[in-house]
Every structure is written in C-alpha cells, then in structure tokens.
Scaffold this active site. Structure first.
Site: not given
Ligand SMILES: NC(=O)c1ccc[n+]([C@@H]2O[C@H](COP(=O)([O-])OP(=O)(O)OC[C@H]3O[C@@H](n4cnc5c(N)ncnc54)[C@H](OP(=O)(O)O)[C@@H]3O)[C@@H](O)[C@H]2O)c1
Length: 256
Positions: A141, A154
């Site tokens: 991130s 985070y």
């Molecule tokens: N959204 C943003 O602005 C942003 C920005 C920078 C980086 N990121 C990074 O991008 C990645 C995806 O984020 P997102 O925004 O798509 O988040 P999201 O919509 O909350 O999705 C997170 C995904 O991770 C899975 N997950 C969470 N904990 C888990 C675990 N312990 N084991 C296996 N799967 C797990 C969740 O599925 P389950 O609940 O079914 O397990 C879900 O499919 C993350 O690493 C986040 O930190 C996001």
C-alpha cells in the site's frame, strides 16, 4: 508476459481488489486459484467466472494461519498444476490509534497483512526455485511510505511487506523468480467503504485490477499507483508532523 494459460493464485479473492483481479485474470485465459475465508463469496466468484467460460478453482483458508494456507494452496495446485504467479493480496485494515493503544488490531494486521504474505509466498517459492520460473506479487500500500495517525499498525504492516519483498527480490536476482510489490492508493472496496475521511484519487477496484495486471506483465520491482497519490505520499514523508496531524486528525487510510 501474458497471463493466458498461466496458473495464478489470488489470495483475498472473495471481494474488492482480489475479486476484480480474479475475474480479469480468468478473462485473460489464466487458470485462477482463489483463496479467502468466506466460502459463500468464493462460490459466487467461481460461478461468475465459469459463466464467462473462465477456469477457476477455489479454496477456503486464512492466510494468517500457516498450515491452513499451505493446505489451501496444495489443493489448488492439484487442480491447476504448478503455480506461475502468486498474488498475495489478502489484507485487513482496522484502527490502531494511540489512546487507547489497539494492540490486538496491530497483532491482527501483522498476522494477516505481513505474515499472511510471507506464508502465501512460502507455499509456492520452493517449487518456483526448482523450476527457475515464477512471479511473486504482494499487494502492499501507499501506507507503507509513511506512518499515519490512527493507522500506525496498518502502515507498519505494509512497510513490513514492502521491505520483506525488497529483500526477497534482491536475493532472488538471477534465480528466475521475479518479485513485485504493488502499492495502490485509495481503491473503492468494502475496506474503504467505511472511511469517513477524504480519499484523494479514489479509483474503482476494476480499474485498479486492470492497472495492476498491465503493470505485472513487465514484472516491475515496485508498482505505485496512481502516481499523483505517490507524489502526495512523498510530500507527506517530508511534511512537518503538525501539518500531517492537521490534515489527518484520526487517520484517513483504509480501515474497517
Ligand atoms: N482499498 C484500498 O484503498 C487499498 C489501498 C492500498 C492497499 N490495499 C490492500 O489491497 C488488498 C485488498 O484490499 P481490498 O481493499 O480489496 O480489501 P477488501 O475489499 O476488504 O477485501 C479483502 C479481501 O481479503 C480477504 N481476507 C481478509 N483477511 C483474510 C485472511 N485472514 N485470510 C484470507 N483472506 C482474507 C477478504 O476475504 P474474506 O473475508 O472472505 O477472508 C477479502 O477477499 C489488501 O491487502 C489491502 O491492504 C487496499
């Protein structure tokens, strides 16, 4: 490198960026392995990919549980063959302020966001080294670049991911295995849906996935996007603390 006919695992594929990555990879002809904890959402993903003629296998698993993630990847490998690309995307964002200190949340984020990446890469790296071929990808991130108020845990978990992958990348030079760290800015997903702060340059998950996959074809060391957000983070890195405190009173990065 195109993804057609490649076996690609995406962790955290039951929603957000991971879901979009899995859909688009399947559309490009990849054999997709999808991992997450929620079986129902994985079944939905599987159905929607199959309806469009894509190839997908799913496995339920918690990336923060080393044995569970190994078992999940083993079952996917049996169905898809040796894995060409591992995209360690699963992550959580929960508050980690100072008063009170939310140590439990910090532990959760280090376990899922950091160790979850380490365990996920561990499941495929030995075989990639044996074949002298493969691509490890971690979704870090922009938060890796600056410790921010309310979100110190985070930011620390993502800084750990970025540093770890940098070390791996250098060590694996000339071993045939590429390592890419992806640092997105704000993406519109369930993770950011509850944010009540400004999210500059917010981008849809579909668009983010498109950009990530296009970038991964070049196998870059680090892929930061959008660039305007990277510039903001660069400014934030050198800004005085009082300016950051005024701009981000309680943290404005992804959190639950
Ligand atoms: N959204 C943003 O602005 C942003 C920005 C920078 C980086 N990121 C990074 O991008 C990645 C995806 O984020 P997102 O925004 O798509 O988040 P999201 O919509 O909350 O999705 C997170 C995904 O991770 C899975 N997950 C969470 N904990 C888990 C675990 N312990 N084991 C296996 N799967 C797990 C969740 O599925 P389950 O609940 O079914 O397990 C879900 O499919 C993350 O690493 C986040 O930190 C996001």
């Amino acid at each position: 490198m195109s993804f057609a006919n490649r076996a690609v695992i995406v962790t955290g594929a039951s929603g957000g960026i991971g879901w979009a990555l899995a859909q688009q990879l399947a559309a490009q002809g990849a054999r997709v392995g999808a991992i997450a904890r929620r079986a129902e959402q994985l079944a939905e993903l599987e159905q929607s990919v199959r309806m469009t003629g894509g190839t997908i296998a799913t496995a339920v698993g918690d990336v923060g549980d080393r044995e569970a993630i190994h078992a999940a990847v083993r079952s996917l490998t049996e169905k898809l063959g040796p894995i060409d690309v591992m995209i360690a995307n699963a992550g959580v964002g929960v508050p980690s302020g100072a008063d009170p200190m939310q140590v439990h949340n910090v532990e959760t984020m280090m376990r899922v966001n950091f160790l979850g990446v380490v365990y996920s890469l561990e499941t495929v790296l030995p075989e990639m080294l044996r074949r002298r071929s493969g691509h490890l990808v971690a979704i870090s991130s922009m938060a890796a670049y600056k410790g921010l108020p309310g979100s110190a845990g985070y930011c620390a978990s993502k800084a750990a991911v970025s540093s770890y992958c940098e070390g791996l990348r250098i060590e694996l030079r000339s071993r045939g295995v590429a390592v890419t760290t992806v640092c997105p800015g704000f993406i519109d997903t369930p993770m950011t849906a509850k944010n009540d702060r400004a999210m500059p340059f917010l981008m849809s998950a579909d668009r983010a996935a498109r950009r990530i996959l296009r970038a991964l074809e070049r196998r870059p060391a680090v892929y930061d996007f959008p660039k305007r957000m990277r510039f903001l983070m660069w400014l934030a890195k050198w800004a005085p603390d009082r300016t950051i405190a005024r701009q981000i009173p309680a943290g404005a990065i992804p959190r639950e």
